[in-house]
Write an enzyme that holds these catalytic residues in place. Structure first.
Site, PDB file in Angstrom:
ATOM      1  N   CYS A   2       0.829  -1.201   0.000  1.00 18.69           N
ATOM      2  CA  CYS A   2       0.000   0.000   0.000  1.00 18.69           C
ATOM      3  C   CYS A   2       0.869   1.259   0.000  1.00 18.69           C
ATOM      4  CB  CYS A   2      -0.912   0.004   1.214  1.00 18.69           C
ATOM      5  SG  CYS A   2      -1.946  -1.474   1.345  1.00 18.69           S
ATOM      6  N   ARG A  27       1.800   0.457  -6.042  1.00 13.39           N
ATOM      7  CA  ARG A  27       1.728  -0.211  -4.748  1.00 13.39           C
ATOM      8  C   ARG A  27       0.343  -0.790  -4.473  1.00 13.39           C
ATOM      9  NH1 ARG A  27       5.136   1.139  -0.354  1.00 13.39           N
ATOM     10  NH2 ARG A  27       7.031   2.190  -0.974  1.00 13.39           N
ATOM     11  N   TRP A  74      -3.680  -2.137  -2.069  1.00 13.09           N
ATOM     12  CA  TRP A  74      -3.688  -3.438  -2.726  1.00 13.09           C
ATOM     13  C   TRP A  74      -4.387  -4.372  -1.748  1.00 13.09           C
ATOM     14  CZ3 TRP A  74       1.296  -5.607  -5.410  1.00 13.09           C
ATOM     15  CH2 TRP A  74       0.976  -6.750  -6.137  1.00 13.09           C
ATOM     16  N   ASN A  98       0.080   0.839   6.257  1.00 12.68           N
ATOM     17  CA  ASN A  98       0.733  -0.125   5.383  1.00 12.68           C
ATOM     18  C   ASN A  98       1.359  -1.179   6.281  1.00 12.68           C
ATOM     19  OD1 ASN A  98       2.009  -1.457   3.286  1.00 12.68           O
ATOM     20  ND2 ASN A  98       3.669   0.023   3.107  1.00 12.68           N
ATOM     21  N   GLY A  99       1.008  -2.458   6.085  1.00 15.71           N
ATOM     22  CA  GLY A  99       1.556  -3.509   6.915  1.00 15.71           C
ATOM     23  C   GLY A  99       0.478  -4.383   7.508  1.00 15.71           C
ATOM     24  N   GLU A 479      19.227 -22.439  -2.062  1.00 19.67           N
ATOM     25  CA  GLU A 479      18.929 -21.028  -2.329  1.00 19.67           C
ATOM     26  C   GLU A 479      20.066 -20.134  -1.852  1.00 19.67           C
ATOM     27  OE1 GLU A 479      17.025 -17.263  -3.020  1.00 19.67           O
ATOM     28  OE2 GLU A 479      17.114 -19.212  -4.001  1.00 19.67           O
ATOM     29  N   LYS A 483      22.203 -17.598  -4.269  1.00 18.05           N
ATOM     30  CA  LYS A 483      22.337 -16.165  -4.015  1.00 18.05           C
ATOM     31  C   LYS A 483      23.808 -15.752  -4.042  1.00 18.05           C
ATOM     32  CE  LYS A 483      18.294 -14.659  -3.827  1.00 18.05           C
ATOM     33  NZ  LYS A 483      18.065 -15.623  -4.911  1.00 18.05           N
ATOM     34  N   GLU A 486      25.094 -15.837  -7.615  1.00 19.55           N
ATOM     35  CA  GLU A 486      24.508 -14.811  -8.474  1.00 19.55           C
ATOM     36  C   GLU A 486      25.204 -13.464  -8.345  1.00 19.55           C
ATOM     37  OE1 GLU A 486      19.804 -15.472  -9.193  1.00 19.55           O
ATOM     38  OE2 GLU A 486      20.384 -15.177  -7.103  1.00 19.55           O
ATOM     39  N   HIS A 502      28.814 -38.816   1.059  1.00 17.73           N
ATOM     40  CA  HIS A 502      28.700 -39.587  -0.177  1.00 17.73           C
ATOM     41  C   HIS A 502      29.412 -38.919  -1.346  1.00 17.73           C
ATOM     42  CE1 HIS A 502      26.022 -42.432   1.722  1.00 17.73           C
ATOM     43  NE2 HIS A 502      25.270 -41.432   2.157  1.00 17.73           N
ATOM     44  N   LYS A 602      16.356  -9.987 -14.921  1.00 16.68           N
ATOM     45  CA  LYS A 602      15.313 -10.151 -13.912  1.00 16.68           C
ATOM     46  C   LYS A 602      14.244 -11.138 -14.357  1.00 16.68           C
ATOM     47  CE  LYS A 602      13.281  -9.464 -10.059  1.00 16.68           C
ATOM     48  NZ  LYS A 602      13.891 -10.037  -8.853  1.00 16.68           N
TER      49      LYS A 602
END
Length: 607
Positions: A2, A27, A74, A98-99, A479, A483, A486, A502, A602
């Site tokens: 928001c 937003r 939103w 907002n939140g 992940e 990161k 990347e 192993h 992206k």
């Protein structure tokens, strides 16, 4: 996500409030509203849908005043209608938010017991009533806000107007950004500097826990302990890109720190806190009839899907297949009737994933998509659209989109379990409670940013780094390695902890840091045993665990990173934060291009 703007002006502010909302419409676009203070009255105008609907409402019913607040929404908690649109108001105060207020249900229940009446389904209205109660009891606006803020749990940015004070607004932030802008005889509040760009280039970024009183003469800022503090006034910058990064050095850093807010907003659209249930968007098929789930995604989204596989099988007892999208069609998968094909993508336009979706659709599968762009191709072609509410993600290395995907997938797993009769009403309520704790836990994880930055130099010289995890922490190890690869260009690999012996353990020597993700719990002892195998061969271990885990196994490690103690369900969301921060700070230490790493884009729209 928001958008908030507030103006204490020396001339009429309605048009400028609307202009500020236009700059933040990305937003949220499900509803919008403004509230002005004029002649001892709160003059409120709200409209469902696009911002132009509010413009039309103001044309029909003009609003005057030199002080006001505005909001673009939103819809996440409560339907996107006028009743749920901000600002929310009582007879004495109006506010925008907002939140998420995590503990809104007990607060709401207590307010109702005291005779307060609610007109919306939102958590935000609780704050309006709490502040109003204090004002009605005779407290000043400042004392009222000071009394209420400590009772709120979650992530929020607030802008509050008072009927009897046409010369001031109060703002507050916790886990959600808010800035103060300074003009000539005017002062402003905004979600970010972009909202205030045409009004001023002189801004102050409020720090975590700050609250502020703004008047035409300026701003008085208080910290979380209610001590008056001075925050620097800085130039917001001349370009939109510089403005949007705010006080952060990189978009990736900014997006990491937005996670408490955007995860909260995402969860608000899937959790009904009033009755402690999980609710999905309206669908025209029976989820209880699903006999198998096929998950398809790329990159970071694939790792989110790997976590979801654990959840779907554990809670819903549904068999799950998972594939990287670029390989899926080429192995000619068996797709039996009654299956749900689930696709995960930030953009909703990833070419490999979109092609796999169409392959499954042609094979008669029911299609569900988890996407951050609800107008994307995948969203339009889905039978079940499950939007995340991460807002625009500029950094190439996905951060907040990943945790928002996990939030949606956790809610979906719980909902499938309920539909299949695998969760009782009490168990569902328990899961909802744990999910609602996530934003606060993310805030607690982010509080360790400084110590992670301080240890980044220990990892930056390495040529190879290994990540280890068990259970749902295994995808987090993958992940974390992704990161680091990347954005720092260090070779890194993630492994299931038990697989080290192993083969990969042959790589271990004193030059290879090993990052171990091991929250205390049922799998902790086995993970620590694998960690000890690494240390026995000279490996340098960085242990990421909670206080109990570090107390038991942290001695002798190269470094430790303490996380809050959380339920295993939300541990993958919380433990995403330290692996993101570690990759970020190592990349900064190496001087690489964090937001635009070489050879990466992206959104990948070619196969």
């Amino acid at each position: 996500m928001c958008g908030i703007i507030g103006i204490v002006g020396k001339e009429q502010v309605a048009d400028r409030l609307v202009d500020g909302l236009r700059r933040m419409e990305y937003r949220g676009y499900d509803s919008a509203g403004i509230c002005l203070v004029e002649g001892g009255q709160l003059v409120r105008r709200r409209a469902e849908g696009k911002l132009n609907n509010l413009v039309l409402e103001l044309a029909r019913h003009p609003a005057e005043g030199m002080i006001g607040i505005a909001h673009t929404r939103w819809a996440t908690h409560g339907a996107p209608n006028t009743a749920n649109a901000h600002p929310h108001a009582t007879g004495e105060v109006a506010l925008v938010h907002n939140g998420i207020i995590e503990n809104f249900k007990p607060l709401r229940d207590a307010l109702i017991a005291r005779g307060r009446t609610f007109e919306s389904e939102t958590d935000t209205e609780v704050v309006a009533h709490l502040v109003s109660e204090q004002v009605e009891a005779g407290l000043s606006p400042q004392d009222a806000v000071k009394a209420v803020l400590p009772t709120l749990r979650g992530a929020f940015a607030l802008a509050i107007a008072f009927r009897s004070h046409d010369d001031m607004l109060i703002g507050a932030r916790l886990g959600s950004p808010l800035v103060v802008g300074y003009g000539e005889g005017e002062t402003y509040l905004g979600s970010d500097a972009l909202a205030l760009a045409p009004l001023t280039q002189r801004i102050t970024y409020l720090e975590e826990g700050d609250w502020v009183v703004i008047t035409r003469e300026g701003a008085t800022i208080f910290d979380v302990d209610n001590q008056q503090v001075t925050r620097p006034i800085v130039a917001s910058g001349a370009t939109a890109a510089a403005i949007e990064k705010g006080e952060f050095r990189h978009f990736m850093q900014k997006e990491i720190f937005e996670q408490p807010t955007v995860v909260a907003q995402t969860l608000r659209s899937y959790l009904r806190r009033i009755d402690q249930t999980v609710a999905l968007p309206q669908i025209d098929f029976d989820l209880s009839s699903i006999n198998r789930v096929t998950i398809v995604a790329c990159g970071t989204s694939f790792y989110a899907g790997m976590v979801a596989k654990y959840w779907f099988e554990q809670f819903a007892r549904l068999p799950v297949d998972i594939d990287v999208a670029s390989e899926f069609r080429y192995r000619d998968p068996v797709l039996e009737p009654g299956g749900l094909a689930l696709f995960i993508s930030q953009s909703g336009e990833t070419a490999d994933t979109l092609a796999a979706l169409r392959h499954c659709k042609a094979a008669g599968q029911t299609i569900a998509v988890v996407v951050n762009v609800p107008t994307s191709s995948m969203a339009r072609e889905a039978d079940l659209l499950l939007p995340t509410h991460a807002g625009p993600e500029i950094g190439v290395a996905s951060t907040k989109a990943f945790t928002c995907q996990l939030a949606v997938l956790a809610a979906l797993a719980a909902h499938l379990a309920v539909k299949r009769g695998r969760l009782s009403r009490e168990e569902e309520a328990e899961i909802v409670g744990h999910l609602a704790e996530t934003p606060a836990a993310l805030n607690a994880a982010l509080a360790h940013d400084g110590e992670i930055a301080a240890m980044a130099h220990l990892i930056a010289p390495a040529r190879d780094v290994l990540y280890l995890g068990r259970g749902a922490d295994y995808p987090l190890a993958l992940e974390g390695a992704l990161k680091l690869k990347e954005i720092s260009y260090i070779h890194a690999e993630g492994y299931a902890s038990g697989e080290m012996k192993h083969g990969p353990i042959a790589l271990i020597d004193e030059a290879v840091p090993v990052i171990v993700l091991a929250p205390s719990g049922p799998l902790f002892e086995k993970t620590v045993s694998n960690m000890q195998e690494v240390r026995a061969r000279g490996g340098k271990v960085v242990l990421i665990s909670d206080a109990a885990g570090i107390a038991e196994a942290g001695e002798g490690c190269l470094a430790t990173i303490e996380m809050p103690k959380v339920h295993p369900l939300i541990a993958p969301l919380v433990y995403a934060v330290p692996v993101q921060l570690l990759a970020y700070h190592v990349a900064v230490a190496k001087g690489t291009d964090v937001d635009q790493p070489r050879n990466l884009a992206k959104s990948v729209t070619v196969e």
